[in-house]
Design a protein around this motif. Structure first.
Motif, PDB file in Angstrom:
ATOM      1  N   LEU A 188       0.835  -1.199   0.000  1.00 35.44           N
ATOM      2  CA  LEU A 188       0.000   0.000   0.000  1.00 35.44           C
ATOM      3  C   LEU A 188       0.873   1.253   0.000  1.00 35.44           C
ATOM      4  O   LEU A 188       0.475   2.291  -0.531  1.00 35.44           O
ATOM      5  N   GLY A 189       2.070   1.138   0.582  1.00 33.91           N
ATOM      6  CA  GLY A 189       2.961   2.288   0.661  1.00 33.91           C
ATOM      7  C   GLY A 189       3.376   2.841  -0.691  1.00 33.91           C
ATOM      8  O   GLY A 189       3.749   4.014  -0.803  1.00 33.91           O
ATOM      9  N   GLU A 190       3.312   2.017  -1.746  1.00 37.84           N
ATOM     10  CA  GLU A 190       3.636   2.492  -3.085  1.00 37.84           C
ATOM     11  C   GLU A 190       2.779   3.679  -3.503  1.00 37.84           C
ATOM     12  O   GLU A 190       3.181   4.486  -4.350  1.00 37.84           O
ATOM     13  N   MET A 191       1.586   3.770  -2.924  1.00 37.69           N
ATOM     14  CA  MET A 191       0.665   4.822  -3.358  1.00 37.69           C
ATOM     15  C   MET A 191       1.175   6.216  -3.035  1.00 37.69           C
ATOM     16  O   MET A 191       0.832   7.176  -3.730  1.00 37.69           O
ATOM     17  N   THR A 192       2.001   6.363  -1.981  1.00 36.51           N
ATOM     18  CA  THR A 192       2.563   7.684  -1.705  1.00 36.51           C
ATOM     19  C   THR A 192       3.535   8.078  -2.813  1.00 36.51           C
ATOM     20  O   THR A 192       3.565   9.233  -3.241  1.00 36.51           O
TER      21      THR A 192
END
Length: 484
Positions: free
Chosen positions: A457-461
């Protein structure tokens, strides 16, 4: 309890304590302040008439999140058909849920007691009365202890606001009462669509209660951007939760089996009956115990006025947490507690709230840090905004969490990140990276070139930063493709 017995024996000998720092209140602001002051070489006493950890640990943050987690697990097991998992006759043993929740609270309270003991802090249960700016009396129910201190940190917290028309008792519950229910209500009325009302309303809804929310404003969660609140409103609607906006509760009538609330919506009187009513319309600071006698400068609503080092109008008395201005957040209180302790030790620490995150453990979770688009625009800043949807993230899809978004707000001229807003699964954890970005003055380029693990989910930043810079990879740019 560590140091209690020793303290009472000493009191029996001369009944007088002399201490460097007296901390009043053992919630997340108080106990953290006490530990930091002890680390800096001060002799410290902490006193609280209730349990270590304060409201947050014992009847707020921790028990509510435990129930939220249990409700989420129950919902996940009950609705995993799309993943090919079918579970029949899934049941909730709510007594066991409560026992599990209480075990977490007990373990963490014991951990705090151990930390206080390990840092050589005298921890005493009892109610403190400040006599003047250097003396206090502690009443522990057995005897009174006389305390002389050089410095004092007030961390007395807050309590739920009680409506005159719906006083707590019986089937009219405070948030603390709701967390101690021994049964899942068949139906529940929640008065207040702020973070407490939404979190607990959704929790009981997932457990099977029919929930109705009465919110006095035009929308729920007014402290967050409208598009963030809409994500939660959409989920509430899917779960069959009824929300009445601009609704004002005016009275309640209880029986042995239920409670009927009369309320107004746009001037029209209506009634609704449920098993219980939860009143969650905010909290009030615990500053009504004679602080004005000391000459402490107070603000509207009873809040204590402090400077950037958390110092009150009396130079040796400090105040932190819910009794000072700003959002009533446990992590804000802890942060202020550290600043106050360091100021007492002669350090130059000052509060800086730019990177204080706001989180709601709703479904989906909401988290925000720094400036929103509207706030930045109000300051006349020319901004660049990057947004990335959960629906385009592989990890989100595998978690069946495709609703939500990550949004970054930056200064267009410098690229410095001013704020971030996240609505979606695990937003409470994802916001930490953006809090660091705001705190250190990171740029969109800094985040964009940081390699994020895949699939996470961190890829979204990273994706949102690339979108703000004009070269998104996993979504089409509104500017069209371009070569740089």
């Amino acid at each position: 309890m560590p140091f209690v017995k020793e303290a009472l024996l000493l009191a029996g000998e001369n009944r007088l304590f002399t201490i460097d720092v007296l901390v009043v209140g053992a919630g997340p602001g108080g106990y953290v302040a006490a530990i930091r002051a002890a680390q800096l070489g001060k002799s410290v006493m902490i006193a609280d008439k209730s349990e270590w950890g304060g409201i947050c640990l014992n009847s707020g943050c921790i028990p509510s999140k435990a129930l939220i987690s249990a409700a989420h697990s129950y919902e996940a097991v009950s609705a995993s058909q799309a993943m090919g998992i079918t579970a029949e006759q899934v049941k909730v043993d709510f007594a066991k849920v409560q026992s599990w929740k209480n075990g977490i609270v007990k373990k963490m309270a014991g951990g705090i007691a151990g930390l206080l003991s390990g840092n050589q802090i005298q921890a005493i249960h009892g109610e403190i009365t400040l006599i003047n700016d250097h003396e206090a009396i502690l009443n522990n129910g057995l005897e009174q202890l006389h305390i002389r201190f050089e410095y004092c940190i007030l961390a007395t917290g807050s309590h739920p606001i009680e409506l005159k028309s719906l006083p707590f008792g019986g089937r009219i519950l405070s948030s603390a009462d709701a967390l101690e229910l021994q049964e899942i209500p068949g139906s529940l009325i929640v008065i207040g669509g702020g973070y407490i009302g939404i979190e607990l309303g959704q929790t009981f809804s997932k457990f099977g209660a029919k929930v109705t929310i009465l919110e006095g404003s035009e929308r729920i969660l007014p402290g967050f951007e409208q598009e963030m609140a809409q994500a939660v409103a959409k989920r509430l609607n899917k779960k069959g939760v009824t929300v009445h906006h601009q609704a004002i509760a005016i009275s309640a009538k209880q029986t042995s089996k239920d409670v009927t609330v009369t309320f107004l919506v746009n001037g029209e009187e209506r009634q609704i009956t449920a098993d219980y009513v939860l009143v969650a319309v905010g909290r009030r600071p615990n500053t009504d115990s004679g602080l004005d006698r000391l000459g402490l400068r107070q603000m509207e609503g009873g809040l204590v006025h402090i400077d950037r080092q958390c110092r009150t109008s009396l130079p040796n008395i400090f105040a932190v947490g819910d009794i000072v201005a700003g959002p009533a957040l446990a992590h804000k209180a802890s942060y202020e507690g550290k600043v106050a302790a360091e100021a007492i030790a002669g350090m130059s620490s000052e509060v800086d709230y730019r990177a204080i995150p706001m989180v709601v453990f709703s479904d989906p979770e909401l988290a925000s840090v720094g400036l929103s688009e509207a706030e930045a625009a109000a300051q006349g800043i020319d901004i660049a905004v990057g947004k990335f949807p959960y629906a385009a993230n592989g990890r989100a899809l595998s978690l069946q969490a495709n609703e939500g978004f990550v949004k970054l707000v930056a200064d267009r001229a410098t690229g410095i990140i001013l704020g971030a807003q996240i609505a979606g699964a695990e937003a409470s954890g994802l916001i930490a990276e953006m809090g660091l970005a705001v705190e250190m003055g990171a740029t969109l380029q800094d985040v964009a070139i940081t390699i994020h693990a895949h699939p996470t989910l961190g890829e979204m930043t990273m994706e949102a930063a690339e979108a703000a810079l004009g070269y998104p990879i996993h979504q089409l740019s509104s500017r069209g493709s371009r070569r740089t």
